[in-house]
Design a protein around this motif. Structure first.
Motif: not given
Length: 129
Positions: A78-80, A86-87, A95-99
């Protein structure tokens, strides 16, 4: 020479690349962005980092209102590699969790890097294993 993503040596080299780049253009949506990231399942275990503007820093920042947890391999893509799909995949599969403030992540999703940022990303990608 290539450095392992998120290793101390990698952060040192990224800092040099950033300093050499000087004053770069950053899209307004990113200029004041502070996101804490926890990358899980990396070769050296979980890593806490912070994305400030367009710079990665070691550890979390206490001023961040949002923390994203994502697997190490997905964060690297995602970042590189700037693979935004993918995000979305990570989010849709849990698999991606947001708090915290989800709008911070949404702002990141919609921004396109400036030409300066893209040059810097290419250099960072070139030193990353």
């Amino acid at each position: 020479m290539a450095y392992k993503f998120l290793s101390d040596d990698w952060f040192a080299e990224v800092k040099k690349i950033r300093e050499e780049a000087g004053d770069i253009e950053i899209p307004q949506q990113m200029a004041d962005l502070v996101l804490n990231l926890t990358l899980t399942g990396g070769p050296d275990g979980d890593k806490d980092i912070c994305l400030k503007g367009s710079d990665f820093e070691q550890g979390h920042d206490s001023s961040a209102t949002t923390t994203i947890t994502i697997p190490y391999d997905m964060a690297k893509k995602l970042f590189l590699e700037n693979d935004k799909a993918v995000g979305m995949q990570a989010f849709m599969t849990g698999q991606l969790k947001i708090k915290g403030d989800m709008s911070k992540m949404m702002a990141l999703q919609s921004v396109n890097p400036s030409a300066d940022q893209e040059k810097m990303r290419e250099k960072i990608l070139g030193i990353t294993e």
